[in-house]
Design a protein around this motif. Structure first.
Motif, short mmCIF file in Angstrom:
data_model
loop_
_atom_site.label_atom_id
_atom_site.label_comp_id
_atom_site.label_asym_id
_atom_site.label_seq_id
_atom_site.Cartn_x
_atom_site.Cartn_y
_atom_site.Cartn_z
N VAL A 48 0.84 -1.19 0.00
CA VAL A 48 0.00 0.00 0.00
C VAL A 48 0.88 1.24 0.00
O VAL A 48 2.09 1.17 0.24
N ALA A 49 0.26 2.39 -0.29
CA ALA A 49 0.97 3.66 -0.23
C ALA A 49 1.14 4.07 1.24
O ALA A 49 0.18 4.06 2.01
N ALA A 50 2.35 4.41 1.62
CA ALA A 50 2.62 4.83 3.00
C ALA A 50 2.29 6.30 3.21
O ALA A 50 2.20 6.76 4.35
N ALA A 61 10.93 4.00 -2.20
CA ALA A 61 10.65 2.84 -1.35
C ALA A 61 9.94 3.27 -0.06
O ALA A 61 9.08 2.55 0.45
N GLY A 62 10.30 4.44 0.47
CA GLY A 62 9.68 4.91 1.70
C GLY A 62 8.23 5.33 1.54
O GLY A 62 7.53 5.53 2.53
N ALA A 63 7.78 5.48 0.29
CA ALA A 63 6.39 5.87 0.04
C ALA A 63 5.46 4.67 -0.04
O ALA A 63 4.26 4.82 -0.27
N MET A 64 6.03 3.46 0.14
CA MET A 64 5.23 2.23 0.11
C MET A 64 5.54 1.41 1.36
O MET A 64 6.58 1.57 1.98
N LYS A 65 4.62 0.54 1.71
CA LYS A 65 4.82 -0.33 2.86
C LYS A 65 3.91 -1.55 2.73
O LYS A 65 2.97 -1.57 1.92
N TRP A 66 4.22 -2.58 3.54
CA TRP A 66 3.37 -3.76 3.61
C TRP A 66 2.33 -3.57 4.71
O TRP A 66 2.66 -3.12 5.80
N LEU A 67 1.08 -3.90 4.39
CA LEU A 67 -0.01 -3.72 5.36
C LEU A 67 -0.72 -5.05 5.57
O LEU A 67 -1.03 -5.77 4.60
N ASP A 68 -0.97 -5.39 6.83
CA ASP A 68 -1.69 -6.62 7.17
C ASP A 68 -3.09 -6.59 6.57
O ASP A 68 -3.79 -5.56 6.64
N TRP A 69 -3.52 -7.72 5.97
CA TRP A 69 -4.77 -7.76 5.24
C TRP A 69 -5.39 -9.15 5.36
O TRP A 69 -4.66 -10.15 5.37
N ALA A 83 3.42 -13.67 -2.56
CA ALA A 83 3.61 -13.94 -3.98
C ALA A 83 4.79 -13.15 -4.55
O ALA A 83 5.50 -13.63 -5.44
N ARG A 84 4.99 -11.92 -4.04
CA ARG A 84 6.07 -11.06 -4.55
C ARG A 84 6.79 -10.39 -3.39
O ARG A 84 6.59 -9.22 -3.11
N PRO A 85 7.62 -11.12 -2.69
CA PRO A 85 8.28 -10.55 -1.50
C PRO A 85 9.23 -9.39 -1.82
O PRO A 85 9.51 -8.57 -0.95
N GLU A 86 9.71 -9.30 -3.06
CA GLU A 86 10.65 -8.24 -3.44
C GLU A 86 9.96 -7.09 -4.16
O GLU A 86 10.64 -6.23 -4.75
N ALA A 87 8.64 -7.06 -4.15
CA ALA A 87 7.90 -6.05 -4.92
C ALA A 87 8.22 -4.63 -4.47
O ALA A 87 8.31 -3.71 -5.29
N LEU A 88 8.40 -4.41 -3.18
CA LEU A 88 8.65 -3.06 -2.68
C LEU A 88 9.91 -2.47 -3.31
O LEU A 88 9.92 -1.32 -3.74
N ASN A 89 10.96 -3.26 -3.37
CA ASN A 89 12.20 -2.78 -3.98
C ASN A 89 12.11 -2.76 -5.50
O ASN A 89 12.68 -1.87 -6.15
N GLN A 90 11.39 -3.71 -6.08
CA GLN A 90 11.28 -3.78 -7.53
C GLN A 90 10.49 -2.60 -8.09
O GLN A 90 10.81 -2.09 -9.18
N LEU A 91 9.46 -2.16 -7.39
CA LEU A 91 8.62 -1.07 -7.88
C LEU A 91 9.10 0.31 -7.45
O LEU A 91 8.58 1.32 -7.91
N SER A 92 10.07 0.35 -6.57
CA SER A 92 10.61 1.63 -6.12
C SER A 92 11.24 2.39 -7.29
O SER A 92 11.96 1.81 -8.10
N ARG A 98 -1.55 7.83 -11.36
CA ARG A 98 -2.72 8.54 -10.83
C ARG A 98 -2.44 8.87 -9.37
O ARG A 98 -1.51 8.32 -8.77
N PRO A 99 -3.21 9.76 -8.77
CA PRO A 99 -2.97 10.08 -7.35
C PRO A 99 -3.17 8.85 -6.46
O PRO A 99 -4.11 8.08 -6.65
N LEU A 100 -2.26 8.68 -5.51
CA LEU A 100 -2.34 7.57 -4.57
C LEU A 100 -2.57 8.14 -3.17
O LEU A 100 -1.86 9.05 -2.74
N ALA A 101 -3.55 7.60 -2.47
CA ALA A 101 -3.84 8.04 -1.10
C ALA A 101 -3.16 7.12 -0.10
O ALA A 101 -2.96 5.93 -0.36
N ALA A 102 -2.76 7.67 1.03
CA ALA A 102 -2.10 6.89 2.07
C ALA A 102 -2.99 5.72 2.48
O ALA A 102 -4.18 5.90 2.75
N GLY A 103 -2.41 4.52 2.52
CA GLY A 103 -3.17 3.33 2.88
C GLY A 103 -3.85 2.65 1.72
O GLY A 103 -4.44 1.58 1.88
N GLU A 104 -3.78 3.24 0.53
CA GLU A 104 -4.44 2.65 -0.64
C GLU A 104 -3.58 1.52 -1.21
O GLU A 104 -2.40 1.69 -1.45
N PRO A 105 -4.17 0.34 -1.44
CA PRO A 105 -3.41 -0.75 -2.06
C PRO A 105 -2.90 -0.35 -3.44
O PRO A 105 -3.59 0.32 -4.21
#
Length: 258
Positions: A48-50, A61-69, A83-92, A98-105
């Motif tokens: 999600v967006a941090a 990378a700091g603008a994203m985080k893993w959220l319990d779901w 499924a994608r444990p390295e996604a945070l670094n890969q997508l950084s 489009r605009p991303l809101a905090a907490g939005e997947p």
């Protein structure tokens, strides 16, 4: 005197013993059923967006985080940690399409590889972007904004040879998404946008119809209410009204046919 006192003590002691015996031999109380503990809900983590990220900004990378779901409530578009444990670094380093809101997947479609081409990144698969000429009158006084849904109307003026015939309008498309008004691609604080062009999201066939219609008349946009916004599948081209020109002596008349 001593004997009556002894008798009284004996009676009291006997009554107490009888009461205690009655309590111990009374009916056993029903056991209290224990409430079973609720089953633990299986959990996972989604990306999600941090923080709020404006459209076009680079997503660090700091603008994203893993959220319990809840694991049973993860749509296919979400990025799951298992499924994608390295996604945070890969997508950084990608850019917000489009605009991303905090907490939005975050989904893959919400991020772009390039700092430009944002409009292309927001297009749905199989869709095209086309601009039409508009003004305040043809855009509901400027109250039509990006991401609104509209109907596209085609108005044709009567020819000079058609006596007594007025202009006619028909609905070309229904439920079309507005991508931009002029260069504005997001809602504005004022709530209105006055522009000379409106960019619409259409299929390839709809682009052809709209382009041809603009050469033979004028196009207007009719704003749809929020509760009448259709799914994409409901967008369709209505059958055009066909006319034939009939000459009766010196009188020329256009007749509509089905």
């Amino acid at each position: 005197m001593l004997r009556p006192l002894i008798l009284i003590v004996a009676l009291v002691a006997g009554g107490g013993a009888a009461w205690i015996a009655a309590q111990n031999t009374g009916p056993a109380s029903d056991p209290v059923a224990e409430t079973p503990a609720p089953a633990a809900t299986e959990r996972t983590a989604v990306l999600v967006a941090a923080q709020d990220v404006p459209r076009g900004d680079q997503v660090a990378a700091g603008a994203m985080k893993w959220l319990d779901w809840p694991a049973d409530a993860v749509p296919a578009t979400f990025i799951e940690r298992t499924a994608r444990p390295e996604a945070l670094n890969q997508l950084s380093g990608r850019y917000a399409a489009r605009p991303l809101a905090a907490g939005e997947p975050i989904s893959e479609a919400a991020l772009s590889m390039h700092p430009n081409g944002f409009l292309a990144a927001t297009l749905a698969p199989g869709k095209r972007a086309v601009a039409i000429n508009v003004n305040a009158q043809s855009t509901a006084g400027g109250f039509i904004l990006p991401n609104d849904r509209v109907d596209v109307l085609h108005t044709v003026k009567a020819s000079r040879e058609s006596e007594g015939r007025t202009a006619s309008s028909r609905t070309l498309l229904k439920g079309v998404r507005v991508l931009a008004i002029d260069q504005t691609t997001e809602d504005t604080e004022s709530g209105t946008v006055l522009g000379k062009t409106a960019t619409l999201e259409l299929t390839e066939r709809q682009v052809e119809v709209v382009t041809a219609a603009e050469t033979t008349g004028t196009l207007s946009l009719s704003l749809r209410p929020l509760d009448a916004t259709p799914a994409e599948a409901s967008m369709e081209i209505e059958a055009p009204v066909r006319t034939i020109r009939v000459r009766r002596g010196t009188v020329i008349e256009d007749v509509e046919i089905n």
